[in-house]
Design an enzyme around this catalytic site. Structure first.
Site, PDB file in Angstrom:
ATOM      1  N   ARG A 238       0.859  -1.174   0.000  1.00  0.00           N
ATOM      2  CA  ARG A 238       0.000   0.000   0.000  1.00  0.00           C
ATOM      3  C   ARG A 238       0.902   1.233   0.000  1.00  0.00           C
ATOM      4  NH1 ARG A 238      -3.554  -2.565  -1.779  1.00  0.00           N
ATOM      5  NH2 ARG A 238      -5.610  -2.939  -0.892  1.00  0.00           N
ATOM      6  N   GLU A 267      -3.117   7.747  -4.242  1.00  0.00           N
ATOM      7  CA  GLU A 267      -3.471   7.318  -5.601  1.00  0.00           C
ATOM      8  C   GLU A 267      -4.708   8.039  -6.102  1.00  0.00           C
ATOM      9  OE1 GLU A 267      -1.918   2.829  -4.912  1.00  0.00           O
ATOM     10  OE2 GLU A 267      -3.803   3.035  -5.975  1.00  0.00           O
ATOM     11  N   HIS A 285      -0.961   0.278  -9.935  1.00  0.00           N
ATOM     12  CA  HIS A 285      -1.643  -0.596  -8.960  1.00  0.00           C
ATOM     13  C   HIS A 285      -2.263  -1.818  -9.669  1.00  0.00           C
ATOM     14  CE1 HIS A 285      -3.932  -0.652  -4.857  1.00  0.00           C
ATOM     15  NE2 HIS A 285      -3.648  -1.869  -5.267  1.00  0.00           N
TER      16      HIS A 285
HETATM   17  C1  DGY Z   1      -5.644  -5.864  -3.153  1.00  0.00           C
HETATM   18  O1  DGY Z   1      -6.120  -6.966  -3.386  1.00  0.00           O
HETATM   19  O2  DGY Z   1      -5.554  -5.411  -2.019  1.00  0.00           O
HETATM   20  C2  DGY Z   1      -5.207  -5.055  -4.330  1.00  0.00           C
HETATM   21  O3  DGY Z   1      -4.328  -4.068  -3.954  1.00  0.00           O
HETATM   22  C3  DGY Z   1      -6.412  -4.463  -5.024  1.00  0.00           C
HETATM   23  O4  DGY Z   1      -7.183  -3.786  -4.107  1.00  0.00           O
END
Ligand code: DGY
Length: 328
Positions: A238, A267, A285
């Site tokens: 993240r 983001e 992402h």
């Molecule tokens: C997750 O699965 O957490 C990916 O980052 C998509 O949200």
């Protein structure tokens, strides 16, 4: 019909068809992030929502959704949902773990390799017509084979990274706040290390932690300054786990050699200076974005939502405490 479910943005058609057979479905046809006001309006009167990482399901949204029984989040991460409030209100929150482990590790490995061997930069170089002749010092990168990989987080995805590292004969250090069973550590051939030691010894550092208050800005000015000047940092977890401004400083001041990022602090905004740096690999992402995995994540959201609406404990409940006080 079991109730009404709102899907915030287009997901896989097969999932929508499955849902339509059993519930009254309201699926947003537009691929855009709804405003908070729109979200509140759409959730009023629905029993379930299929949400994405781009939807902020905060306290106000939850408190104003008085019939809501389930938030089925599309993703393993669920930091976009205020789970404490959901639990207090008896709303089940679910995620899609497991199915994206290998896909995400494949991608994190791709980022690592791309940064080490300057793939994105090389592609820009070739496309710009700059490749005039082979040269002994052209686009020199860093070896991966035999180096030291530091994994911060040795959960499912971290472990999948460690398995890949074996094929590259790497030494793997890891740090995790959870106790990792001895047999797993032994099988993976990894070595536990305190964070400061991991920062100092690693040639590559890859993040595999959830976003929590304790992991926010885990990588910052101080931690970057402990790393080797040749270190390459990979983030597919993240964005806010890395202080993005500190990362810019670390790259500019050559505290580290390169970075490869799939996620960003706010983001889709990215620190403008990162966009200009050749030694930064940037992706939008997409770590779990394979056809197979995203289709499976999509169907899991439906399985979770339908289970709750049928009064069954969903397969991927993240707030077990909500279940006893669930809304019926
Ligand atoms: C997750 O699965 O957490 C990916 O980052 C998509 O949200």
């Amino acid at each position: 019909m079991l109730g009404k479910v709102f899907v915030t943005r287009p997901i896989f058609q097969e999932t929508l068809e499955t849902l339509r057979q059993e519930i009254d479905l309201d699926a947003n046809p537009e691929d855009r992030i709804l405003s908070k006001t729109e979200l509140i309006e759409k959730l009023s009167g629905v029993d379930g929502v299929i949400s994405l990482v781009t939807d902020t399901i905060d306290r106000e949204v939850l408190e104003r959704s008085t019939k809501l029984k389930v938030v089925a989040n599309f993703g393993v991460g669920f930091n976009n949902v205020d789970v404490d409030t959901a639990t207090r209100l008896g709303i089940a929150v679910t995620n899609t773990p497991g199915v994206l482990t290998e896909t995400t590790a494949d991608f994190a490995w791709t980022l690592l390799m791309a940064a080490a061997r300057r793939i994105a930069e090389s592609a820009r170089f070739v496309r710009a017509g700059k490749f005039k002749a082979w040269g002994p010092k052209m686009m020199l990168g860093y070896d991966v084979f035999g180096k030291t990989l530091g994994l911060i987080g040795l959960g499912r995805i971290g472990q999948a990274m460690a398995r890949r590292a074996r094929g590259f004969n790497m030494k793997v250090l890891f740090y995790d706040t959870e106790t990792i069973p001895g047999n797993v550590v032994q099988e993976l051939g990894v070595e536990p290390a305190p964070l400061d030691e991991l920062y100092r010894r690693s040639d590559f550092i890859s993040l595999h932690v959830p976003l929590l208050p304790v992991t926010q800005h885990l990588l910052n000015d101080e931690t970057f300054s402990m790393m080797k000047p040749t270190c390459i940092v990979v983030n597919s977890s993240r964005g806010p786990v890395v202080d993005e401004k500190a990362l810019v400083r670390a790259l500019k001041n050559r505290k580290i050699a390169a970075a490869a990022l799939d996620v960003y602090e706010s983001e889709p905004h990215i620190e403008p200076e990162l966009l200009e740096m050749e030694n930064v690999v940037l992706a939008p992402h997409i770590a779990s974005a394979s056809y197979e995995t995203r289709a499976r994540m999509s169907s899991m959201t439906a399985e979770n939502a339908l289970a709750v609406l049928k009064g069954r404990r969903p397969p991927n409940l993240v707030n077990a405490d909500a279940w006893d006080r669930r809304r019926r």
